[in-house]
Design an enzyme around this catalytic site. Structure first.
Site, PDB file in Angstrom:
ATOM      1  N   LYS A   1       0.871  -1.192   0.000  1.00 46.17           N
ATOM      2  CA  LYS A   1       0.000   0.000   0.000  1.00 46.17           C
ATOM      3  C   LYS A   1       0.888   1.216   0.000  1.00 46.17           C
ATOM      4  O   LYS A   1       2.025   1.176   0.491  1.00 46.17           O
ATOM      5  CB  LYS A   1      -0.864   0.004   1.263  1.00 46.17           C
ATOM      6  CG  LYS A   1      -2.108   0.838   1.141  1.00 46.17           C
ATOM      7  CD  LYS A   1      -3.230   0.038   0.505  1.00 46.17           C
ATOM      8  CE  LYS A   1      -4.455   0.856   0.227  1.00 46.17           C
ATOM      9  NZ  LYS A   1      -5.598  -0.006  -0.114  1.00 46.17           N
TER      10      LYS A   1
ATOM     11  N   ASP B   1      -7.009   4.328  -4.464  1.00 53.47           N
ATOM     12  CA  ASP B   1      -7.658   4.194  -3.153  1.00 53.47           C
ATOM     13  C   ASP B   1      -8.301   5.567  -2.909  1.00 53.47           C
ATOM     14  O   ASP B   1      -8.513   6.325  -3.873  1.00 53.47           O
ATOM     15  CB  ASP B   1      -6.631   3.810  -2.074  1.00 53.47           C
ATOM     16  CG  ASP B   1      -7.276   3.271  -0.792  1.00 53.47           C
ATOM     17  OD1 ASP B   1      -7.606   2.082  -0.735  1.00 53.47           O
ATOM     18  OD2 ASP B   1      -7.474   4.058   0.169  1.00 53.47           O
TER      19      ASP B   1
HETATM   20  N1  GLU Z   1      -7.382   0.221  -2.824  1.00 51.98           N
HETATM   21  C1  GLU Z   1      -8.111  -0.970  -3.153  1.00 51.98           C
HETATM   22  C2  GLU Z   1      -8.165  -1.887  -1.950  1.00 51.98           C
HETATM   23  O1  GLU Z   1      -8.203  -1.429  -0.833  1.00 51.98           O
HETATM   24  C3  GLU Z   1      -7.654  -1.615  -4.455  1.00 51.98           C
HETATM   25  C4  GLU Z   1      -6.235  -2.046  -4.514  1.00 51.98           C
HETATM   26  C5  GLU Z   1      -5.788  -2.571  -5.878  1.00 51.98           C
HETATM   27  O2  GLU Z   1      -6.605  -2.709  -6.781  1.00 51.98           O
HETATM   28  O3  GLU Z   1      -4.592  -2.867  -5.994  1.00 51.98           O
HETATM   29  O4  GLU Z   1      -8.226  -3.085  -2.049  1.00 51.98           O
END
Ligand code: GLU
Length: 451
Positions: A129, A169
């Site tokens: 992340k 996100d």
């Molecule tokens: N931010 C999204 C999550 O919390 C998607 C992450 C992604 O697609 O890599 O899962």
């Protein structure tokens, strides 16, 4: 919070000591360790090789300066983060969040959750992340672009389609992904489509990716309701948030016959007893990028705007609640109110939106409760489908992609359900998700040796 097994307590104590001042990360680790007591009681070998300790320690944490020039010609500084949490199952995978509240503890909690979530999808993706304390609100297009380019000038060296694959996100959508991918492409002189997901269709995105998190949560809750012989049809639903996740949750719930009567943003919530007008909501939030009060104003009589501080969206009576805004948005008090007004199911569209107290209230009341790491996994699962399309230089139809998403969500639901039963806690999706996700990652880590 519930207590954790005495064999696991020292692990939590060490996590708290080593990551001082990071309450969201402590909370996320606590919740998983709470579930693992039953695993180590049944399979003590998971205590070997420091598997649990290693899972709680990110493989790599990158923190960097992001200088950029605003429209007045002033130099601004933000802080950038990428936490590469676990690559036992595949390249690090997880979104970027732009929000003033972002700090290393928040990114760490999100990366930790992502690792288990990604494992649950059954796709070959590790967990990561990133983000920045940059506030996109009120910034011009040019400022957003310069910021994204500066961020990527530093971050690009840590990414790669086999290394680390970011996405969106909170505060990061198609526009921001375009600017970041564009700068990555320029710096590397490579059109490496699979290094980013959530891309626009025009340059390698996947159909149904935008809809996937909200649709996925709705599929999950529908499966959960099915275990009690019921469905969304005719139910009153409250969805917090009004971003990408909330909007496509509302869309899918409506298509399943549910009636969504409230949604929100950080300024307050709207109550619309006639049912949310999705076209108007999309127009206000996605096209005009306005505050939610504007929805109530344009909708006219029957729709009300309730500003922050004058009540919680969870005071609105409903049968299904789908918190889809942000972490810890639903308190123990909110949960008690929801239970009192007759809620039967909760599906978390956001990451960790319910506080530990709220989760306990729901579980004690015997409510169907779907934790985010299972219920909102449809977004990242479809990101993995985007990577698959990029690797094969292919582009699937919407129907084909949504069908895969629906199957994945059904599998995640069934895995969590079966795992909870296997470990003596039928109906406990928190336990099922934590254990099933953990076992997948831990098994791979055991085979890969001490790395
Ligand atoms: N931010 C999204 C999550 O919390 C998607 C992450 C992604 O697609 O890599 O899962």
């Amino acid at each position: 919070m519930n207590s954790i097994d005495e064999k696991l307590q020292p692990i939590l104590t060490e996590v708290v000591r080593r990551n001082a001042g990071e309450p969201e990360f402590h909370q996320a680790v606590h919740e998983v360790l709470e579930s693992l007591g039953r695993v180590v009681a049944k399979h003590p070998h998971y205590l070997d090789l420091a598997l649990i300790e290693r899972i709680c320690e990110p493989e790599r944490q990158i923190i960097f300066r992001i200088p950029w020039v605003d429209d007045q010609g002033r130099v601004q500084i933000n802080r950038g983060f990428r936490v590469q949490f676990n690559s036992a199952l595949g390249p690090y995978k997880g979104g970027m969040r732009f929000h003033p509240s972002v700090n290393v503890g928040i990114i760490k909690f999100l990366g930790f959750e992502q690792t288990f979530k990604n494992a649950l999808t059954g796709m070959p993706i590790g967990g990561g992340k990133g983000g920045s304390d940059f506030d996109p609100k009120g910034k011009s297009d040019g400022e957003i672009m310069r910021f994204c380019q500066s961020l990527m000038t530093e971050l690009h060296r840590h990414l790669g389609d086999q290394t680390d694959v970011p996405a969106g996100d909170i505060g990061v959508g198609g526009r921001e992904i375009g600017y970041m991918f564009g700068q990555y492409k320029r710096l590397n002189n490579r059109f490496e489509a699979g290094v980013f997901t959530g891309k626009a269709l025009a340059y390698g995105g996947s159909r149904a990716r935008t809809e996937a998190t909200g649709y996925g949560n709705t599929y999950f809750v529908q499966a959960m309701l099915g275990t009690k012989g019921t469905s969304f049809d005719g139910k009153t639903v409250v969805v917090s948030g009004s971003g990408n996740v909330a909007i496509y949750t509302i869309e899918k719930v409506q298509s399943f016959g549910g009636k969504v009567i409230a949604c929100s943003d950080s300024s307050g919530y709207v109550l619309d007893e006639a049912g949310i007008d999705l076209d108007l909501l999309k127009e206000v939030k996605n096209v005009r990028r306005e505050r939610i009060a504007e929805y109530a104003r344009r909708r006219g009589a029957g729709a009300h705007f309730i500003p922050v501080g004058q009540g919680s969206i969870w005071d609105v009576p409903c049968q299904v609640a789908m918190p889809s805004a942000t972490q810890n948005e639903l308190s123990g008090k909110d949960a008690a109110q929801l239970v009192k007004s007759g809620v039967i199911a909760v599906g978390e569209g956001a990451n960790m939106p319910s506080t530990p107290e709220a989760v306990k209230v729901f579980q004690d009341a015997g409510i169907l409760f779907a934790p985010g790491k299972a219920a909102n996994a449809g977004g990242v699962a479809t990101s993995a489908l985007e990577m698959q399309q990029n690797a094969s230089r292919d582009s699937w139809t919407f129907e084909q992609t949504e069908k895969r998403l629906a199957t994945i969500m059904r599998n995640i639901h069934d895995t969590c359900h079966a795992t909870a039963e296997e470990y003596g806690a039928p109906g406990n999706y928190v336990l099922g998700a934590n254990i099933a996700g953990f076992v997948r990652v831990a098994e791979a880590m055991r085979m890969l040796g001490v790395i």
